[in-house]
Design a protein around this motif. Structure first.
Motif, PDB file in Angstrom:
ATOM      1  N   GLU A   1     -29.652   7.090  21.005  1.00  0.00           N
ATOM      2  CA  GLU A   1     -28.984   8.395  20.910  1.00  0.00           C
ATOM      3  C   GLU A   1     -29.858   9.416  20.182  1.00  0.00           C
TER       4      GLU A   1
ATOM      5  N   LYS B   1     -33.488  18.496  22.393  1.00  0.00           N
ATOM      6  CA  LYS B   1     -33.912  19.611  21.530  1.00  0.00           C
ATOM      7  C   LYS B   1     -35.270  20.171  21.981  1.00  0.00           C
TER       8      LYS B   1
ATOM      9  N   ALA C   1     -31.289  12.867  21.701  1.00  0.00           N
ATOM     10  CA  ALA C   1     -31.056  14.157  21.033  1.00  0.00           C
ATOM     11  C   ALA C   1     -32.357  14.902  20.807  1.00  0.00           C
TER      12      ALA C   1
END
Length: 355
Positions: free
Chosen positions: A342, A350, A346
């Motif tokens: 995860e 980004k 992420a």
């Protein structure tokens, strides 16, 4: 690539030589770099010199802070297992040695259940290895399985005690048993030979399978064949241990000082210490292979025949489901892996936004 460089490269080759004869050297380098692991269990009554012998065998102090219990404490003491691990390096070769001691064995008035803790410990190591082998991360599996068990026999009796026979019967299918007659310096040569024969006769009569040295191949040199023959004749090994250096006729020896003289631990005429050490060191690989191919495979097939991994004491996880402590560790690893995935997702999202 220029023709000169090809010529230089090919000039290193010998006609008719491929190069796979170098494979053993590659295995050797890889093994030395990785290091070796070995687990030895020592079992026997208190006072038979187990700790002294192990320290003398590996020239190290595995029990620097040990406290010997008195008679009152021994009456209440149950069998507990104490693994001690030490890293030994010799000529660039590293050995991670684990010695599992069994204080309390045979010290109680009723010893009928004294070996159950030992059996449970051996099975626990098999189970741990099986679970690690069946898990997600199998790269750095720690092998804590018992590869060899020195079983110490008292020199003061007339052979094996009922406890000795029962213990070896219970464990000979789980571990490589090497019988050792302790404190050999209390017996004369004639008494020692008589006791050795008595012990071997009782082992055979009771159908006990002890570790048997492998047969020599026909292409082995005569010196090695003679060494194996002498080692086989020496079973059960009659030993005495000592960690004190004494001076005898101008030379330093490891031994025990008595009013009538010095017992030299490393003198083959005095005891089988050197033979026991030679057996252990020269056949360490064989002991590990038998543990893997025979004892562990027997345990593994039994587990698979029963329908999978053995169930341990269950606990309740945060969702209310019953699970074992080993399963809990596996679940924690899976949760950690999920969190890492995860986090990576992420970070990628980004970076994508910044672009």
């Amino acid at each position: 690539m220029s023709s000169d460089s090809v010529k230089n490269f090919s000039s290193l080759e010998t006609p008719g030589y491929v190069g796979f004869a170098n494979l053993p050297n590659q295995v050797h380098r890889k093994s030395v770099k990785k290091g070796f692991e070995f687990t030895l269990m020592v079992v026997g009554e208190s006072g038979l010199g187990k700790s002294t012998l192990v320290n003398a065998l590996f020239l190290t102090d595995l029990y620097p802070e040990r406290q010997v219990p008195d008679a009152t404490e021994k009456m209440k003491q149950t069998v507990k297992l104490e693994p001690s691990t030490v890293e030994i390096e010799e000529r660039g070769v590293k050995l991670r040695l684990t010695v599992v001691d069994t204080p309390g064995f045979g010290d109680a008035i009723d010893n009928t259940d004294s070996f159950s803790a030992i059996i449970r410990y051996i099975d626990d190591q098999f189970e741990r290895f099986l679970r690690d082998e069946s898990g997600l991360n199998r790269k750095n599996i720690m092998d804590n399985r018992i590869h060899c068990c020195f079983y110490f026999i008292s020199p003061f009796g007339h052979g094996l005690k009922p406890l000795d026979i029962e213990f070896m019967k219970q464990l000979h299918n789980k571990v490589n048993i090497v019988p050792v007659i302790a404190k050999a310096d209390v017996l004369t040569k004639k008494e020692m030979l008589r006791l050795k024969k008595k012990v071997m006769d009782e082992i055979q009569e009771n159908g006990i399978r002890i570790y048997s040295l492998p047969e020599c191949d026909s292409d082995e040199d005569e010196e090695y064949k003679e060494q194996v023959r002498q080692l086989k004749q020496a079973v059960p090994f009659a030993v005495c241990g000592a960690n004190t250096m004494l001076e005898v006729r101008g030379r330093k020896v490891r031994g025990r000082l008595y009013p009538w003289g010095v017992v030299e631990v490393e003198n083959p005429e005095h005891c089988d210490f050197i033979k026991l050490r030679t057996m252990l060191i020269t056949h360490m690989q064989d002991l590990q292979e038998i543990t893997q191919q025979v004892h562990y495979e027997n345990y593994r097939s039994e587990c698979l025949a029963k329908g999978g991994l053995p169930k341990r004491n269950t606990i309740v996880d945060e969702k209310g489901a019953a699970t074992s402590d080993k399963d809990r560790i596996l679940l924690e690893k899976e949760a950690e892996l999920k969190r890492m995935q995860e986090m990576i997702a992420a970070m990628q999202a980004k970076m994508h936004q910044q672009q």
